[in-house]
Design an enzyme around this catalytic site. Structure first.
Site, mmCIF file in Angstrom:
data_model
loop_
_atom_site.group_PDB
_atom_site.id
_atom_site.type_symbol
_atom_site.label_atom_id
_atom_site.label_comp_id
_atom_site.label_asym_id
_atom_site.label_seq_id
_atom_site.Cartn_x
_atom_site.Cartn_y
_atom_site.Cartn_z
ATOM 1 N N SER A 45 0.806 -1.244 -0.093
ATOM 2 C CA SER A 45 -0.167 -0.011 0.005
ATOM 3 C C SER A 45 0.744 1.389 -0.115
ATOM 4 C CB SER A 45 -0.847 -0.056 1.244
ATOM 5 O OG SER A 45 -1.460 1.151 1.486
ATOM 6 N N TYR B 167 -2.154 5.326 -4.218
ATOM 7 C CA TYR B 167 -2.995 6.287 -3.968
ATOM 8 C C TYR B 167 -2.409 7.431 -4.226
ATOM 9 C CZ TYR B 167 -5.996 3.691 -0.507
ATOM 10 O OH TYR B 167 -6.884 2.861 -0.069
ATOM 11 N N THR C 227 -5.436 2.644 -7.248
ATOM 12 C CA THR C 227 -6.654 2.363 -6.476
ATOM 13 C C THR C 227 -7.654 3.592 -7.047
ATOM 14 O OG1 THR C 227 -5.639 1.363 -4.793
ATOM 15 C CG2 THR C 227 -8.035 2.270 -4.338
ATOM 16 N N LYS D 184 -7.407 -0.725 -9.567
ATOM 17 C CA LYS D 184 -8.060 -1.562 -8.562
ATOM 18 C C LYS D 184 -9.232 -0.963 -8.286
ATOM 19 C CE LYS D 184 -6.890 -3.196 -3.843
ATOM 20 N NZ LYS D 184 -7.767 -2.589 -2.904
ATOM 21 N N HIS E 263 -12.984 -2.804 -2.113
ATOM 22 C CA HIS E 263 -12.215 -2.366 -1.140
ATOM 23 C C HIS E 263 -12.475 -2.905 0.046
ATOM 24 C CE1 HIS E 263 -9.129 1.270 -0.799
ATOM 25 N NE2 HIS E 263 -9.437 0.804 0.486
#
Ligand SMILES: Cc1cc2nc3c(=O)[nH]c(=O)nc-3n(C[C@H](O)[C@H](O)[C@H](O)COP(=O)(O)O)c2cc1C
Length: 420
Positions: A167, A190, A216, A293, A317
């Site tokens: 992440s 992100y 994402t 994603k 998610h």
């Protein structure tokens, strides 16, 4: 004797009661994971002669019979605010339950008299071979669950040769996690509201050896994480002692990816202004393959293929973005049909059993990512917990493949799954 209908009605009411109970989301009753009979409550049907008792916690990872055994241990060991962050869905948590319950909409159609004495679960995902189609989904802030955080997860993933996705909100550096995994990992982006920040992340990830960036695209607005909000006040410690939340900048300063990056003017870690133009720009910036994603509709899947994306992850998610009620196992078939094999399709959200994984693979998914279960293992026991969670998923997947008559992943075909 109560009639069968009475029993069924009572059971349904009991399940509805559980579904509405905070215990359901707080770990006492994960959907499908049974619990011991409560005094005054009718026994469930079918009867469970070896009921799970949440107070009988496993003492070591090897005691675990299934992945659910880790969740109450994590709950006992991890601060309530951190557990709440992990467990939470959004609003009524309809999507959270649907992610589990919608697996019941599909049944497998086992085939017989196929030699399944040897099962090969290996898969190729965007040019790299893994021993199984079970992927470690990106989860932010893993040191909130265990002091070794993403490093422990990497070691657990390495033991079973799983693809790991790291992440942007990682609490360990991508360089250290790659080293601990002993093989390239994917980087989850992100993008924030500032292009230069996204570019800095991607450049670093590429340099760290990540072959793929998973962007994402499903965290675009606020979210009402009720379970988190209810559990956080039960935490007796002073959160500010560890987290300086006076500004977004101070909050992010502890995160590895943000160190050395100019985050002045950053107003959000997500990117509600992101459109397909962002993907073009990203393509011109990095040599990494790009996977999206958070796809839930076949229209977007086709747009992704048209835009030259290298793959998609069908995901809601883990029901942490919105409470649309759309489960991914329900969305998957229409997406597979629309994509027509133009790119690999991964899927996540709610996968807890080998049978769940096999259903998605039969429908045409290339691989399945798993989130919370390994977080339970991490919070409960660190690396050995992660390792055992992944091992249990492999054991169940292999057994299910044998039962449906598939000696390898390619042998899992749409004819083996049916919507009921
Ligand atoms: C505690 C937690 C943190 C997460 N953090 C991220 C993240 O930083 N980036 C991301 O793309 N997805 C994140 N996710 C979503 C997961 O990647 C994945 O989509 C989801 O967990 C799958 O559902 P499952 O938990 O039911 O298996 C997070 C999920 C959880 C539970």
């Amino acid at each position: 004797m109560p009639s069968f209908e009475d029993q069924a009605t009572n059971r349904r009411r009991f399940l509805q009661f559980l579904a509405g109970s905070p215990l359901w989301v707080a770990g006492g009753f994960s959907a499908f994971a049974g619990d011991g009979p409560t005094p005054g409550v009718k026994l469930p049907d079918p009867l469970m002669w070896a009921p799970l008792k949440t107070e009988d916690l496993i003492k070591s990872p090897k005691d675990a019979i299934n992945v659910f055994d880790f969740e109450p241990v994590m709950r006992a060991k991890v601060p309530p605010a951190h557990f709440g962050y992990m467990a939470s869905g959004v609003d009524d948590e309809v999507t959270l339950r649907r992610n589990r319950e919608d697996f019941l909409k599909f049944v497998l159609r086992p085939r017989r008299l196929v030699d399944v004495s040897k099962v090969d679960m290996s898969v190729d995902i965007l040019g790299a071979k893994y021993d199984s189609p079970i992927v470690v989904a990106p989860i932010g802030g893993q040191k909130a669950f265990h002091e070794e955080g993403e490093i422990a997860t990497a070691r657990g993933a390495k033991a079973g040769n799983h693809l790991q996705i790291l992440s942007t909100a990682t609490t360990s550096s991508p360089e250290d996690v790659t080293a601990a995994r002993g093989a390239p990992i994917w980087y989850q982006l992100y993008a924030t509201n500032k292009w230069d920040v996204a570019k800095a992340f991607v450049t670093r990830a590429e340099k760290a050896g990540c072959p793929v960036v998973a962007v994402t695209i499903d965290r675009n607005g606020g979210r009402n994480q009720e379970t988190l909000l209810r559990l956080r006040p039960t935490d007796t410690r002073d959160c500010n002692a560890c987290h300086d939340r006076s500004s977004l900048q101070t909050t992010l300063a502890r995160r590895s990816m943000y160190q050395g990056v100019d985050i002045s003017g950053l107003t959000n870690t997500q990117s509600s202004n992101m459109t397909w133009d962002f993907m073009k720009r990203l393509r011109d910036t990095t040599k990494m393959k790009i996977v999206l994603k958070g796809i839930l509709a076949h229209e977007d899947a086709v747009l992704a293929a048209d835009a030259g994306m290298d793959g998609i992850i069908v995901s809601n998610h883990g029901a942490r973005s919105e409470d649309s009620g759309r489960s991914t196992i329900d969305a998957l078939p229409e997406i597979v049909e629309a994509v027509k094999g133009r790119m690999p399709i991964l899927v996540d959200s709610g996968f807890r059993r080998g049978s769940d994984i096999v259903k998605a693979l039969c429908m045409g998914a290339t691989a399945v990512c798993v989130g919370r279960p390994y977080a339970w293992g991490l919070g409960a026991f660190g690396q050995p917990g992660v390792e055992r969670v992944l091992e249990l998923l492999r054991i169940e997947t292999r057994a299910m493949m044998q039962q449906v008559g598939a000696p390898n992943i390619k042998a899992l075909v749409p004819g083996m799954v049916r919507r009921v």
